[in-house]
Design a protein around this motif. Structure first.
Motif, short mmCIF file in Angstrom:
data_model
loop_
_atom_site.label_atom_id
_atom_site.label_comp_id
_atom_site.label_asym_id
_atom_site.label_seq_id
_atom_site.Cartn_x
_atom_site.Cartn_y
_atom_site.Cartn_z
N VAL A 13 0.86 -1.17 0.00
CA VAL A 13 0.00 0.00 0.00
C VAL A 13 0.90 1.23 0.00
O VAL A 13 1.83 1.32 0.81
CB VAL A 13 -0.93 0.00 1.23
N ALA A 14 0.64 2.16 -0.90
CA ALA A 14 1.47 3.35 -1.02
C ALA A 14 1.51 4.15 0.28
O ALA A 14 0.51 4.27 0.97
CB ALA A 14 0.96 4.23 -2.16
N LYS A 15 2.68 4.70 0.57
CA LYS A 15 2.90 5.58 1.72
C LYS A 15 2.64 4.89 3.06
O LYS A 15 2.15 5.47 4.01
CB LYS A 15 2.08 6.87 1.63
N THR A 16 2.99 3.59 3.16
CA THR A 16 2.85 2.86 4.42
C THR A 16 4.14 2.13 4.78
O THR A 16 4.11 1.12 5.47
CB THR A 16 1.70 1.84 4.35
N ALA A 17 5.28 2.64 4.29
CA ALA A 17 6.60 2.06 4.56
C ALA A 17 6.78 0.68 3.93
O ALA A 17 7.58 -0.12 4.39
CB ALA A 17 6.89 2.01 6.06
N SER A 18 6.05 0.40 2.86
CA SER A 18 6.16 -0.92 2.25
C SER A 18 7.56 -1.16 1.68
O SER A 18 8.07 -2.29 1.75
CB SER A 18 5.11 -1.11 1.16
N THR A 19 8.22 -0.14 1.16
CA THR A 19 9.59 -0.31 0.66
C THR A 19 10.53 -0.66 1.80
O THR A 19 11.42 -1.50 1.66
CB THR A 19 10.06 0.96 -0.06
N SER A 20 10.34 -0.04 2.94
CA SER A 20 11.18 -0.32 4.11
C SER A 20 10.97 -1.73 4.63
O SER A 20 11.86 -2.30 5.27
CB SER A 20 10.89 0.69 5.22
N TYR A 87 0.95 13.93 -0.11
CA TYR A 87 1.01 15.32 -0.58
C TYR A 87 2.45 15.81 -0.60
O TYR A 87 2.91 16.37 -1.60
CB TYR A 87 0.15 16.20 0.32
N GLN A 88 3.19 15.59 0.48
CA GLN A 88 4.58 16.03 0.54
C GLN A 88 5.43 15.33 -0.52
O GLN A 88 6.29 15.95 -1.15
CB GLN A 88 5.16 15.79 1.93
N TYR A 89 5.18 14.06 -0.73
CA TYR A 89 5.90 13.32 -1.76
C TYR A 89 5.61 13.91 -3.14
O TYR A 89 6.52 14.09 -3.96
CB TYR A 89 5.50 11.84 -1.72
N THR A 90 4.35 14.23 -3.41
CA THR A 90 3.97 14.80 -4.71
C THR A 90 4.62 16.15 -4.92
O THR A 90 5.14 16.44 -6.02
CB THR A 90 2.44 14.92 -4.80
N ILE A 91 4.62 17.00 -3.91
CA ILE A 91 5.26 18.32 -4.02
C ILE A 91 6.75 18.16 -4.30
O ILE A 91 7.30 18.81 -5.20
CB ILE A 91 5.05 19.14 -2.73
N TRP A 93 8.28 15.54 -5.62
CA TRP A 93 8.46 14.96 -6.95
C TRP A 93 8.30 16.05 -8.01
O TRP A 93 9.08 16.13 -8.94
CB TRP A 93 7.43 13.85 -7.18
N TYR A 94 7.29 16.89 -7.84
CA TYR A 94 7.04 17.94 -8.82
C TYR A 94 8.22 18.92 -8.88
O TYR A 94 8.63 19.34 -9.96
CB TYR A 94 5.75 18.68 -8.48
N LYS A 95 8.79 19.27 -7.74
CA LYS A 95 9.95 20.18 -7.72
C LYS A 95 11.12 19.58 -8.47
O LYS A 95 11.88 20.29 -9.13
CB LYS A 95 10.35 20.49 -6.28
N ASN A 96 11.29 18.28 -8.37
CA ASN A 96 12.43 17.60 -9.01
C ASN A 96 12.17 17.22 -10.46
O ASN A 96 13.09 16.86 -11.18
CB ASN A 96 12.82 16.35 -8.23
N ASN A 97 10.91 17.27 -10.90
CA ASN A 97 10.55 16.80 -12.24
C ASN A 97 9.66 17.80 -12.98
O ASN A 97 8.75 17.40 -13.70
CB ASN A 97 9.83 15.45 -12.15
N LYS A 98 9.92 19.08 -12.82
CA LYS A 98 9.10 20.09 -13.49
C LYS A 98 9.17 19.93 -14.99
O LYS A 98 10.24 19.70 -15.55
CB LYS A 98 9.60 21.49 -13.13
N PRO A 99 8.04 20.11 -15.66
CA PRO A 99 8.09 20.16 -17.12
C PRO A 99 8.98 21.33 -17.55
O PRO A 99 9.03 22.36 -16.88
CB PRO A 99 6.63 20.40 -17.52
N GLN A 100 9.70 21.19 -18.63
CA GLN A 100 10.68 22.18 -19.05
C GLN A 100 10.08 23.57 -19.19
O GLN A 100 10.69 24.56 -18.78
CB GLN A 100 11.35 21.76 -20.37
N GLU A 101 8.88 23.69 -19.74
CA GLU A 101 8.29 25.02 -19.96
C GLU A 101 8.02 25.73 -18.62
O GLU A 101 8.09 26.93 -18.54
CB GLU A 101 7.02 24.96 -20.80
N LEU A 102 7.76 24.99 -17.55
CA LEU A 102 7.57 25.61 -16.25
C LEU A 102 8.89 25.89 -15.55
O LEU A 102 9.00 26.85 -14.79
CB LEU A 102 6.70 24.70 -15.34
N ALA A 103 9.89 25.08 -15.82
CA ALA A 103 11.20 25.28 -15.22
C ALA A 103 11.85 26.57 -15.72
O ALA A 103 12.65 27.18 -15.04
CB ALA A 103 12.10 24.07 -15.49
N ASP A 104 11.50 27.00 -16.94
CA ASP A 104 12.11 28.20 -17.52
C ASP A 104 11.48 29.48 -16.99
O ASP A 104 12.00 30.55 -17.23
CB ASP A 104 11.95 28.16 -19.06
N GLU A 105 10.35 29.39 -16.32
CA GLU A 105 9.67 30.61 -15.84
C GLU A 105 10.39 31.24 -14.69
O GLU A 105 11.06 30.68 -13.93
CB GLU A 105 8.24 30.26 -15.43
#
Length: 105
Positions: A13-20, A87-91, A93-105
């Protein structure tokens, strides 16, 4: 994830320490080995995150003998803390994987 030696199906189940949990459940094997050896082939019936597929999808790809005789389990956590973590993971991820057109702004 299916462990035939110990006869269990672990539903991640996502976000329940399953990888750990994976090293403890699969004899401290490297993560890439665990994914390759213990993940059933679900790509033909699940086109989402292959690491977090529901039990009903796993049921479709394993034999009825395995499904009926193996112990099945997963972990859950407080829904509010899980939502905050997602939510924190998504934020992040988004910071590290911005689409190029948004990264240039």
């Amino acid at each position: 994830m299916i462990n035939h030696e110990h006869k269990f199906i672990f539903v991640r189940v996502a976000k329940t320490a399953s990888t750990s949990m994976l090293p403890a459940l699969f004899n401290n094997e490297p993560f890439s080995d665990i994914e390759n050896k213990y993940t059933p082939n679900i790509s033909n019936c699940w086109n989402h995150d292959l690491n977090h597929c529901p039990l009903n999808v796993i049921k479709k790809v394993v034999s009825s003998e395995i499904y009926e005789n193996y112990y099945k389990f997963g972990f859950v956590r407080n829904p509010w803390s899980r939502a905050i973590s997602a939510y924190q993971y998504t934020i992040q991820w988004y910071k590290n994987n911005k689409p190029q057109e948004l990264a240039d702004e």
